[in-house]
Design a protein around this motif. Structure first.
Motif, PDB file in Angstrom:
ATOM      1  N   PRO A  63       0.633  -1.199   0.095  1.00  0.00           N
ATOM      2  CA  PRO A  63      -0.140  -0.182   0.160  1.00  0.00           C
ATOM      3  C   PRO A  63       0.890   1.389  -0.020  1.00  0.00           C
ATOM      4  O   PRO A  63       0.564   2.276  -0.634  1.00  0.00           O
ATOM      5  CB  PRO A  63      -1.034  -0.048   1.355  1.00  0.00           C
ATOM      6  N   GLU A  64       2.129   1.198   0.588  1.00  0.00           N
ATOM      7  CA  GLU A  64       2.889   2.481   0.864  1.00  0.00           C
ATOM      8  C   GLU A  64       3.434   2.847  -0.864  1.00  0.00           C
ATOM      9  O   GLU A  64       3.295   3.844  -1.085  1.00  0.00           O
ATOM     10  CB  GLU A  64       4.100   2.034   1.694  1.00  0.00           C
ATOM     11  N   HIS A 123       2.066   1.914  -3.527  1.00  0.00           N
ATOM     12  CA  HIS A 123       0.908   2.281  -4.270  1.00  0.00           C
ATOM     13  C   HIS A 123       0.642   3.821  -3.664  1.00  0.00           C
ATOM     14  O   HIS A 123       0.303   4.701  -4.852  1.00  0.00           O
ATOM     15  CB  HIS A 123      -0.327   1.539  -3.872  1.00  0.00           C
ATOM     16  N   LYS A 124       0.523   4.234  -2.694  1.00  0.00           N
ATOM     17  CA  LYS A 124       0.165   5.432  -2.218  1.00  0.00           C
ATOM     18  C   LYS A 124       1.388   6.518  -2.723  1.00  0.00           C
ATOM     19  O   LYS A 124       1.098   7.539  -3.290  1.00  0.00           O
ATOM     20  CB  LYS A 124       0.324   5.603  -0.668  1.00  0.00           C
ATOM     21  N   GLN A 125       2.651   5.962  -2.870  1.00  0.00           N
ATOM     22  CA  GLN A 125       3.722   6.838  -3.395  1.00  0.00           C
ATOM     23  C   GLN A 125       3.523   7.138  -4.883  1.00  0.00           C
ATOM     24  O   GLN A 125       3.626   8.255  -5.445  1.00  0.00           O
ATOM     25  CB  GLN A 125       5.134   6.441  -3.173  1.00  0.00           C
ATOM     26  N   LEU A 185       0.552   7.046  -6.685  1.00  0.00           N
ATOM     27  CA  LEU A 185      -0.436   7.947  -6.636  1.00  0.00           C
ATOM     28  C   LEU A 185      -0.298   9.510  -6.354  1.00  0.00           C
ATOM     29  O   LEU A 185      -0.523  10.445  -6.990  1.00  0.00           O
ATOM     30  CB  LEU A 185      -1.807   7.556  -5.867  1.00  0.00           C
ATOM     31  N   ALA A 186       0.846   9.673  -5.502  1.00  0.00           N
ATOM     32  CA  ALA A 186       1.282  10.905  -5.025  1.00  0.00           C
ATOM     33  C   ALA A 186       2.041  11.420  -6.159  1.00  0.00           C
ATOM     34  O   ALA A 186       1.964  12.654  -6.560  1.00  0.00           O
ATOM     35  CB  ALA A 186       2.104  10.970  -4.009  1.00  0.00           C
TER      36      ALA A 186
END
Length: 187
Positions: free
Chosen positions: A36-37, A39-41, A43-44
């Motif tokens: 998830p980390e 993936h979050k990066q 998207l950022a």
């Protein structure tokens, strides 16, 4: 507790495994699990570069805005490749971005010529140009970024890019992004 994102291939392998009888051997497709980390990066990265893409829409000189937007999109894909630890090839990415933009813009309702023509409508043109051009550049950058995020998360790299599939995905992403933008504007 750590959560993992499941792709369509993961769901298919889970279903195949559960449906198989105990005497059958099932080889589920291998797709890497994405944290998830990470993936979050990703998207950022896409969101930040979509903002930079909007800024290129403010450049009043034809072609200079396209070159600037292409550069931002190549930089974004470079950052995504680094995030997913995928070897980066700048020349390949430049040709992918050019093909994606070339395959999208002429068939989009807001083609490059139409977008630029909006700027020349007396009185309201410059104001419309300030709203429409940056929004389109941002949406295009966002859609291309999301397509590459999905590609990398499914285990793809820069050598396994299917441009025709990506063009379709970018077109769908643009239509979803424009529908969301229109809904937000009317709310």
């Amino acid at each position: 507790m750590e959560r993992w994102y499941l792709t369509t291939n993961n769901w298919e392998s889970i279903i195949m495994t559960n449906l198989a009888s105990s005497d059958q051997t099932v080889s589920p497709p291998v797709t890497p699990a994405v944290s998830p980390e990470r993936h979050k990066q990703a998207l950022a990265i896409v969101k930040r570069n979509a903002g930079f893409g909007a800024i290129t829409g403010l450049i009043p000189l034809p072609l200079l805005d396209v070159f600037a937007l292409t550069g931002i999109q190549v930089k974004m894909i470079s950052e995504l490749a680094e995030n997913y630890e995928i070897p980066f090839n700048e020349n390949a990415v430049k040709s992918y971005v050019a093909a994606l933009i070339g395959g999208i813009v002429p068939v989009s309702p807001l083609s490059g010529a139409a977008i630029r023509a909006v700027r020349y409508v007396p009185f309201v043109g410059p104001l419309l140009g300030l709203a429409v051009v940056p929004a389109f550049a941002s949406a295009l950058t966002w859609a291309i970024g999301r397509v590459f995020v999905n590609h990398f998360e499914k285990g793809g790299d820069l050598l396994s890019v299917d441009l025709e599939s990506m063009k379709d995905q970018v077109k769908r992403g643009l239509s979803r992004k424009s529908a969301t933008t229109e809904a937000a504007a009317t709310a």
